[in-house]
Scaffold this motif. Structure first.
Motif, PDB file in Angstrom:
ATOM      1  N   GLU A   1      44.461 -15.333 144.409  1.00  0.00           N
ATOM      2  CA  GLU A   1      45.464 -14.499 144.929  1.00  0.00           C
ATOM      3  C   GLU A   1      45.149 -13.057 145.360  1.00  0.00           C
ATOM      4  OE1 GLU A   1      49.713 -12.499 143.572  1.00  0.00           O
ATOM      5  OE2 GLU A   1      48.945 -14.219 142.510  1.00  0.00           O
TER       6      GLU A   1
ATOM      7  N   ARG B   1      47.001 -10.747 137.758  1.00  0.00           N
ATOM      8  CA  ARG B   1      47.125 -11.589 139.008  1.00  0.00           C
ATOM      9  C   ARG B   1      46.144 -12.727 138.984  1.00  0.00           C
ATOM     10  NH1 ARG B   1      47.496  -8.246 144.094  1.00  0.00           N
ATOM     11  NH2 ARG B   1      48.147 -10.239 144.978  1.00  0.00           N
TER      12      ARG B   1
ATOM     13  N   SER C   1      46.416  -5.965 138.788  1.00  0.00           N
ATOM     14  CA  SER C   1      47.345  -6.451 137.146  1.00  0.00           C
ATOM     15  C   SER C   1      48.539  -5.374 136.952  1.00  0.00           C
ATOM     16  CB  SER C   1      46.639  -6.527 135.973  1.00  0.00           C
ATOM     17  OG  SER C   1      45.853  -5.220 135.616  1.00  0.00           O
TER      18      SER C   1
END
Length: 438
Positions: free
Chosen positions: A168, A164, A142
């Motif tokens: 991913e 995120r 993040s």
């Protein structure tokens, strides 16, 4: 005809290192030649740090050196978020962008050094250019932070929390391990807040639903054949959920949790959780669940208004907590931080004296804890081969910030190998061991 060349300087924390890796990967993919020596490069990109005044000075110095050696410089990173400061010191820079600004950096590069029409280099090793050794990597989950600690300006530099997607993150983790990474170091500004901005929205990964939550992420990462190490874990209540995963051996029993102080009044002035007794209770409970747990933390001494009695409370907390790994910093004013306006600043000489006393107490704790390792067998990851010794780390040691396991002699061992050793000696920070021969 030669490819346009770019020199690169990367400063700052592991989060900034990840930003540098992404920029370098894109530059390489577009055909730019990356130069370790920027004197002969066509231009230079400097990824800066701006967290404390010392980091600002280092960044401005690096920009100045690049300008002197090369003359064509693009600035990015945390100090770039304070563009007026950069341009005031170095008005001749070509462009300034903030942190995690890949698109903006590439636009600036293209404006001053267009990419080749037919890239000379398009073969970028999966998962991209890395600045760490081949056997470990930082995995950033993040950006930004939701907290407003009074001594910190990270939210103004990197913004609020932006996580995120878990799919991913897991895809990147898989690519890293496939490329040979043996240890993943999970980093962000606030790792335990992962997914909070997304309300822990579920995501499907390989056909199974996963919440965007640090516990779900840690459990999913544990499926990979690599060590999983957590950094920058703010002490939210749900951190309790991670300890059983460590006890089960799914992730490393290592927790990096910046606690900052032991005085509740100082913690409130810092705008940090101020429940010292509850923290100690949690540490006790965690150790009961996972006896192998290693705890790392960082503290600040000399915060504005810190009295001698409050510093003594910090030392008492340190002795009670018995933390394995500790870093400590004297308070440093940061332009824009709310703590700058607090009364009763602590004199620099007092800060340094308290820092020395703090580290002396922690050195004794660390020395006693490491002495209990003598005779133990540990699995270690080999970091370096020296002429007369192997340098390795156990689960208790994060790279560059913790101690080492030193294995004297010459052995048929490679960097990135996991080996079993037996500890025969210890010091304030390091262990000495020999390989266990079957």
């Amino acid at each position: 005809m030669h490819a346009p060349s770019i020199g690169f300087v990367s400063l700052g924390c592991p989060k900034a290192t990840v930003d540098s890796e992404r920029i370098l990967t894109q530059l390489r993919a577009e055909g730019y030649d990356i130069r370790p020596d920027y004197a002969d490069a066509d231009l230079v990109v400097v990824n800066t740090c701006g967290f404390i005044d010392a980091a600002v000075d280092e960044s401005l110095g690096a920009i100045g050196e690049a300008l002197t050696e090369n003359g064509r410089v693009i600035v990015t990173g945390c100090l770039g978020a304070r563009g007026e400061l950069v341009r005031e010191a170095h008005p001749e820079v070509l462009a300034v962008t903030g942190p995690h600004a890949l698109d903006e950096v590439m636009a600036a590069v293209h404006a001053h050094l267009p990419a080749p029409q037919d890239p000379f280099v398009s073969l970028v090793p999966s998962p991209g250019v890395r600045l760490t050794p081949a056997h470990y990597a930082y995995l950033k989950i993040s950006e930004g932070c939701m907290h407003r600690c009074s001594f910190c300006i990270i939210p103004s530099l990197r913004g609020d929390l932006v996580s995120r997607g878990i799919g991913e993150v897991l895809d990147e983790a898989g690519r890293l391990v496939e490329s040979g990474v043996r240890e993943l170091l999970i980093v962000s500004q606030d790792t335990s807040a992962y997914g909070l901005d997304l309300r822990h929205r579920p995501d499907f990964w390989k056909g199974r639903p996963l919440k965007t939550h640090i516990t779900d992420l840690a459990r999913a990462l544990s499926d990979l054949p690599a060590w999983i190490r957590l950094h920058y874990v703010y002490p939210y209540p749900h951190v309790d959920e991670l300890i059983p995963l460590m006890a089960e051996g799914l992730i490393l029993p290592y927790l990096d949790m910046p606690l900052q102080h032991g005085s509740e009044r100082v913690l409130r002035a810092m705008r940090r959780p101020a429940a010292t007794e509850k923290v100690l209770e949690r540490l006790t409970r965690w150790r009961e669940i996972c006896p192998e747990l290693v705890l790392r933390s960082t503290f600040i001494v000399g915060f504005p208004g810190e009295t001698e009695a409050e510093f003594a409370q910090l030392l008492d907390f340190l002795r009670a907590a018995q933390l394995d790994r500790v870093g400590c910093f004297p308070y440093s004013p940061v332009a824009g931080a709310a703590a700058n306006d607090l009364p009763d600043p602590v004199p620099e000489a007092v800060k340094q004296e308290r820092l020395e006393r703090f580290m002396a107490v922690q050195a004794e704790i660390s020395r006693d804890k490491l002495a209990t390792r003598i005779g133990q067998r540990l699995t270690v990851l080999v970091d370096a081969l020296e002429e007369d010794a192997i340098i390795a780390r156990s689960y208790a040691d994060a790279p560059e910030i913790d101690g080492e396991v030193i294995i004297p002699g010459e052995w048929e061992i490679e960097i990135g190998d996991f080996i079993e050793v037996e500890v025969f000696d210890s010091g304030d920070h390091d262990l000495w061991a020999r390989p266990v021969e079957d």
